[in-house]
Write a protein that holds these residues in place. Structure first.
Motif, PDB file in Angstrom:
ATOM      1  N   THR A  41       0.825  -1.208   0.000  1.00  6.83           N
ATOM      2  CA  THR A  41       0.000   0.000   0.000  1.00  6.83           C
ATOM      3  C   THR A  41       0.856   1.252   0.000  1.00  6.83           C
ATOM      4  OG1 THR A  41      -1.735  -1.167   1.227  1.00  6.83           O
ATOM      5  CG2 THR A  41      -1.851   1.228   1.179  1.00  6.83           C
ATOM      6  N   ASN A  42       1.895   1.266   0.822  1.00 10.10           N
ATOM      7  CA  ASN A  42       2.767   2.444   0.878  1.00 10.10           C
ATOM      8  C   ASN A  42       3.430   2.711  -0.473  1.00 10.10           C
ATOM      9  OD1 ASN A  42       2.521   3.414   3.567  1.00 10.10           O
ATOM     10  ND2 ASN A  42       3.741   1.707   4.305  1.00 10.10           N
ATOM     11  N   GLN A  43       3.895   1.659  -1.142  1.00 12.53           N
ATOM     12  CA  GLN A  43       4.535   1.843  -2.438  1.00 12.53           C
ATOM     13  C   GLN A  43       3.522   2.281  -3.489  1.00 12.53           C
ATOM     14  OE1 GLN A  43       7.965   1.619  -2.879  1.00 12.53           O
ATOM     15  NE2 GLN A  43       7.369   2.683  -4.772  1.00 12.53           N
ATOM     16  N   LEU A  44       2.345   1.706  -3.431  1.00 13.06           N
ATOM     17  CA  LEU A  44       1.272   2.076  -4.354  1.00 13.06           C
ATOM     18  C   LEU A  44       0.916   3.558  -4.207  1.00 13.06           C
ATOM     19  CD1 LEU A  44      -0.810   0.693  -6.359  1.00 13.06           C
ATOM     20  CD2 LEU A  44      -2.354   0.603  -4.395  1.00 13.06           C
ATOM     21  N   ALA A  45       0.769   3.995  -2.965  1.00 13.18           N
ATOM     22  CA  ALA A  45       0.401   5.383  -2.705  1.00 13.18           C
ATOM     23  C   ALA A  45       1.505   6.345  -3.115  1.00 13.18           C
ATOM     24  CB  ALA A  45       0.081   5.555  -1.217  1.00 13.18           C
ATOM     25  N   LYS A  46       2.758   5.967  -2.842  1.00 13.60           N
ATOM     26  CA  LYS A  46       3.891   6.810  -3.213  1.00 13.60           C
ATOM     27  C   LYS A  46       3.952   7.003  -4.725  1.00 13.60           C
ATOM     28  CE  LYS A  46       8.966   6.922  -3.005  1.00 13.60           C
ATOM     29  NZ  LYS A  46       9.111   8.298  -2.510  1.00 13.60           N
ATOM     30  N   GLY A  81      -1.331  24.344  -0.287  1.00 14.57           N
ATOM     31  CA  GLY A  81      -2.243  24.056  -1.387  1.00 14.57           C
ATOM     32  C   GLY A  81      -2.699  22.617  -1.441  1.00 14.57           C
ATOM     33  N   SER A  82      -3.515  22.310  -2.440  1.00 12.89           N
ATOM     34  CA  SER A  82      -4.125  20.988  -2.564  1.00 12.89           C
ATOM     35  C   SER A  82      -3.135  19.908  -2.980  1.00 12.89           C
ATOM     36  CB  SER A  82      -5.275  21.044  -3.575  1.00 12.89           C
ATOM     37  OG  SER A  82      -4.825  21.532  -4.825  1.00 12.89           O
ATOM     38  N   PHE A  83      -1.922  20.295  -3.396  1.00 12.86           N
ATOM     39  CA  PHE A  83      -0.919  19.302  -3.777  1.00 12.86           C
ATOM     40  C   PHE A  83       0.001  18.918  -2.617  1.00 12.86           C
ATOM     41  CE2 PHE A  83      -2.088  20.291  -8.112  1.00 12.86           C
ATOM     42  CZ  PHE A  83      -1.830  19.107  -8.793  1.00 12.86           C
ATOM     43  N   ASP A  84      -0.227  19.461  -1.430  1.00  7.10           N
ATOM     44  CA  ASP A  84       0.695  19.200  -0.315  1.00  7.10           C
ATOM     45  C   ASP A  84       0.774  17.719   0.051  1.00  7.10           C
ATOM     46  OD1 ASP A  84       1.288  21.853  -0.211  1.00  7.10           O
ATOM     47  OD2 ASP A  84       0.016  22.314   1.501  1.00  7.10           O
ATOM     48  N   ILE A  85      -0.361  17.051   0.113  1.00 10.14           N
ATOM     49  CA  ILE A  85      -0.338  15.627   0.462  1.00 10.14           C
ATOM     50  C   ILE A  85       0.376  14.802  -0.607  1.00 10.14           C
ATOM     51  CG2 ILE A  85      -1.788  13.584   0.771  1.00 10.14           C
ATOM     52  CD1 ILE A  85      -3.675  15.255   2.444  1.00 10.14           C
ATOM     53  N   PRO A  86       0.055  14.947  -1.897  1.00 11.00           N
ATOM     54  CA  PRO A  86       0.832  14.217  -2.902  1.00 11.00           C
ATOM     55  C   PRO A  86       2.326  14.524  -2.861  1.00 11.00           C
ATOM     56  CG  PRO A  86      -1.186  15.032  -3.881  1.00 11.00           C
ATOM     57  CD  PRO A  86      -1.088  15.643  -2.510  1.00 11.00           C
TER      58      PRO A  86
END
Length: 236
Positions: A41-46, A81-86
Motif C-alpha cells: 500500500t505504501n509503495q502504491l500510494a507513493k 495548497g491541494s498538492f501538499d499531500i501528494p
C-alpha cells in the motif's frame, strides 16, 4: 486550461488503472499478510502521488531528507495548497499516514489505501470525534507508519504562514515521537486558487532537524507549537 483537463483526465484514468492493484491488496488482506499489505500500500500510494505531481511538469526540490530518524516520526508542515499531500507522500521516502477530512473515507479507490496506511479521518465540526481520532494516533506509530499533520488546519493558498492551532502537537508529547518540521514552498502555485487551473512550477520541501520531545524542558514543551512554527517560518 488544456493542462488542467489533461491532468484531471489522467487522475481518473489512474484511479481506474488502480483497480487491479486494489484487488491484489484485498487478497493480501484476506490472507492475513499484514506486513505485505502495508508495504504494498505504501509503495502504491507513493507511486500514485508522485505521478500526479510529475504530470504537472513541476520541479520538486527536497532538502534535508537525510535528517529523518529511522523510527516513525510526526511530520509537521505548513499547508499551502491541494498538492501538499501528494508532495509529501511522493517525495519524502518514509511510510506515512495523514490526518484527513472525513469525506475522504468515501472517495473511490483512494479511501482503500488510506485506511491501510492508518490515516486518521476527522470531522472538523465534531470535537468529540476529532479527540477520539487523535487518541488513536499511537496505533499509527505502532504500525511503523509516520504521521503528517498540518497545524494551520486549512490551506493558506499563498506563501503566508498562518497560526498553528493550540494543542495540535500534543500527539508528539503523548506518544513521545520525534517531530520533523517540514517547510513547503510554492505548492500553492500548482493549482490556482481563483480558477483551479493546474500548472507546473518550482516547489521546495525543506526538512529541519528533528525535535526529540523527551529531551525538552517543561517550558519548551509548553512552547512547542511556537517553536515548531518558527522553524518552518525560517525556511519560507
Amino acid at each position: 486550461m488544456i493542462k488542467t483537463i489533461s491532468w484531471f483526465t489522467y487522475f481518473w484514468l489512474y484511479q481506474i488503472a488502480l483497480l487491479g492493484s486494489l484487488i491484489k491488496m484485498k487478497f493480501l488482506e484476506l490472507k492475513g499478510e499484514d506486513d505485505r499489505v502495508k508495504n504494498y500500500t505504501n509503495q502504491l500510494a507513493k507511486n500514485w502521488a508522485k505521478s500526479l505531481v510529475d504530470f504537472t511538469g513541476s520541479e520538486i526540490i527536497v532538502k534535508g531528507e537525510d535528517k529523518i530518524p529511522e523510527e516513525p516520526v510526526l511530520f509537521v508542515a505548513n499547508h499551502q495548497g491541494s498538492f501538499d499531500i501528494p508532495l509529501l507522500l511522493g517525495y519524502i521516502n518514509k511510510p506515512k499516514a495523514f490526518i484527513a477530512k472525513w469525506e475522504l473515507r468515501y472517495m473511490p479507490f483512494v479511501s482503500g489505501w488510506m485506511k491501510n496506511m492508518k490515516c486518521i479521518f476527522i470531522k472538523r465540526n465534531d470535537f468529540r470525534q476529532t479527540l477520539r481520532a487523535f487518541k488513536d494516533a499511537g496505533k499509527v506509530f505502532d504500525a511503523g507508519q509516520s504521521l503528517v499533520i498540518f497545524p494551520e488546519g486549512t490551506r493558506s493558498c499563498s506563501d503566508k504562514l498562518g497560526d498553528f492551532k493550540r494543542g495540535s502537537l500534543k500527539i508528539a508529547l503523548r506518544e513521545e515521537v520525534a517531530i520533523v518540521p517540514v517547510t513547503i514552498k510554492g505548492s500553492y502555485k500548482l493549482r490556482e486558487a481563483n480558477n483551479g487551473l493546474i500548472k507546473g512550477d518550482k516547489v521546495e520541501l525543506i526538512l529541519s532537524d528533528p525535535i526529540y520531545v523527551e529531551s525538552l524542558s517543561k517550558e519548551e514543551r509548553n512552547d512547542l507549537t511556537l517553536i515548531v512554527r518558527e522553524k518552518i517560518k525560517e525556511n519560507l
